[in-house]
Design an enzyme around this catalytic site. Structure first.
Site: not given
Ligand code: NAP
Length: 515
Positions: A286, A320
């Site tokens: 997601e 999001c």
């Molecule tokens: P993110 O930077 O993509 O991080 C999400 C998760 O992925 C974190 O636990 C992060 O760990 C991990 N991660 C980072 N690099 C990775 C890799 N190479 N392999 C595996 N995991 C990895 O997103 P965020 O800043 O936490 O959240 C904001 C984003 O989430 C926005 O784009 C928002 O739209 C989206 N979102 C979507 C929904 C939906 O339902 N569609 C809901 C909520 C949020 P670290 O923290 O250690 O970097």
């Protein structure tokens, strides 16, 4: 028998007793700030000595918790424990797994104020938003607990003479759960509980910006009686250990919520089989959004303006589902712009441990800088009519910002900013409104405001988003009321909190016996 699922009501903080409990919880959580948290693998503490610090975004030097970080060695250890635990957990009576979730929901109710307080400090989420996050987490536990009971019932099949046939749902294996920081309780709990209740074992890697709430879930699940090794808590930097977890040959599925960039990377890496791997990994991703509200010439302008401001600036625009583009008919454009500016200027901003503040800080320095980069771009692309200023001297505060006269293909009309920045786009008529509403790579949420029934019917057909709202804001989805998830680059078309969600963590086995 368990009763019918009901959404957990949110707390009313104008009630003196609730206010007092929240103040007490905030005071209690402050006393816990100096704690050092271990990994939890196979029900045991594991320490690596390499620490990850979680900070309060509103007081940037305040450490909320320090977490031992997992490296490859700990991921291997957790994987071994999970694989072993899976061999028994997969045969547990599904009823027992459901009861575990229902018990966890009750423990979460008991710890509700404390969980809210962790989110206030760790993510600068205001009291009301934090409580809604906890209520949603409780909903996921209660709903998925009941859903598993339904899926373990006898499934309908057509009879064939001379044979006894049945179809059962069995779990997949060991999965990686990788949540974001912005719904540190609800999303983390939703993906983890769906994985577990279906009989899988889990490696939970919380976001580095919000690991405290993840640790609380670990404690709650242990108190509820989860067997050792079924849930393993492995915090660590996504960029350091994410690929290793995703590419591990024993990882059977990945449940991810986060940015499009990371989601696509996970999808790509998971598609390539690693040595020794004997399955196609399943990815439930997601991802981001660029959600729009369309305000038609025949809309209730007051309601549309109220909905837009709430959806754009609630939790600093870091949802999001947040409205980051409002598409307004030219006939009401000026009036609408004046109204949203007026309403935005009434919003209070500051440290949200004080409930008088509606908006808190954005999550971290990188986010603060990135949002400002977009504000600068936006100022060139259109006309700034509110906000545009920030202050990172104590915490990462950005005033709610509105930029009007933005072209439909402008950068700030297309890219996810994930902060309190709203682009206003002027359109003429319904044709153009629908075209602009659908002109991004995303398709998560959207809202349409109009009193005209024919236009509403058209928006329902043409507005291509996973969650469409008519005459209301585009945030605030409730479990099993608004099953949630988007189209296109917003994800893999799953619907969290919906009746088909658990099947993403299961596979169906058909058994036919000759009579
Ligand atoms: P993110 O930077 O993509 O991080 C999400 C998760 O992925 C974190 O636990 C992060 O760990 C991990 N991660 C980072 N690099 C990775 C890799 N190479 N392999 C595996 N995991 C990895 O997103 P965020 O800043 O936490 O959240 C904001 C984003 O989430 C926005 O784009 C928002 O739209 C989206 N979102 C979507 C929904 C939906 O339902 N569609 C809901 C909520 C949020 P670290 O923290 O250690 O970097």
């Amino acid at each position: 028998m368990v009763g019918t699922f009901r959404n957990e009501p949110v707390l009313d903080f104008t009630v003196v007793e609730n206010r007092k409990k929240m103040e007490d919880a905030l005071a209690y959580v402050q006393t816990q700030f100096n704690r050092e948290y271990p990994l939890r693998i196979n029900g045991e503490d594991v320490k690596t000595g390499k620490l990850l610090k979680s900070y309060n975004p509103a007081r940037k030097d305040q450490v909320v918790g320090s977490f031992h970080k997992a490296g490859k060695k700990e991921i291997d250890l957790a994987m071994s424990a999970a694989l072993k635990a899976f061999e028994e957990w997969k045969y547990f009576d599904p009823e027992e797994r459901s009861i575990l979730l229902l018990k966890a929901a009750n423990i979460m109710r008991r710890r509700r104020f404390e969980l809210n307080a962790w989110m206030v400090y760790e993510t600068s989420k205001n009291w009301v938003e934090a409580d809604a996050d906890t209520a949603e987490a409780i909903d996921f536990l209660d709903f998925y607990g009941r859903e598993m009971l339904r899926l373990s019932e006898r499934q309908p099949l057509t009879d064939t003479e001379g044979e006894f046939n049945k179809l059962i749902y069995i779990p997949l294996g060991v999965g990686a759960v990788i949540p974001p920081w912005n719904f540190p309780n609800a999303i983390l709990v939703g993906m983890t509980s769906a994985s577990i209740v279906t009989g899988n074992a889990v490696l939970l890697k919380p976001s580095s910006d919000a690991p405290c709430t993840g640790y609380c879930l670990m404690e709650i699940m242990e108190e509820a009686g989860i067997p050792k090794g079924v849930l393993n808590f492995v915090p660590g930097s996504g960029s350091e250990i994410g690929d290793y977890i995703v590419q591990h040959p024993k990882t059977r599925f990945i449940a991810f919520t986060g940015s499009m960039e990371v989601g696509l990377r996970i999808n790509r890496l998971a598609a390539e089989p690693s040595e020794g791997q004997i399955w196609i990994k399943r990815v439930v991703a997601e991802m981001g959004g660029k959600d729009g509200i369309v305000v038609d010439s025949e809309a209730d302008i007051e309601a549309a303006a109220t909905g837009t401001v709430a959806a754009a600036f609630g939790f600093q625009g870091q949802k999001c589902s947040a409205c980051s583009r409002v598409i307004v008919d030219e006939s009401i454009y000026d009036e609408f712009c004046n109204l949203i500016v007026e309403k935005t200027n009434e919003l209070t901003i500051g440290d949200v441990s004080d409930p008088e503040n509606y908006m808190g800080a954005v999550i971290n320095k990188a986010s603060f800088d990135s949002i400002f980069k977009y504000i600068e771009i936006g100022k060139k692309e259109g006309k700034l009519i509110a906000g545009g200023e920030g202050d990172d001297s104590k915490g990462y505060f950005i005033k709610p910002t509105i930029i009007k006269d933005i072209a439909p293909h402008a950068v700030i009309a297309q890219e996810e900013i994930f902060g309190p920045v709203l682009a206003v786009i002027k359109v003429k008529g319904m044709d153009e409104a629908m075209k602009v509403a659908n002109n991004t790579i995303y398709g998560l949420t959207g809202a349409f405001f109009s009193r005209n029934k024919a236009k509403v019917a058209r928006a329902k057909r043409e507005f291509h988003v996973g969650n469409l709202y008519i005459n209301r804001k585009c945030t605030g989805a409730l479990v099993d009321v608004h099953p949630f998830g988007g189209f296109n680059m917003s994800g893999t078309d799953s619907k969290a909190g919906g009746s088909d969600y658990l099947q993403l963590f299961l596979q169906a086995k058909s058994i036919s016996e000759q009579l």
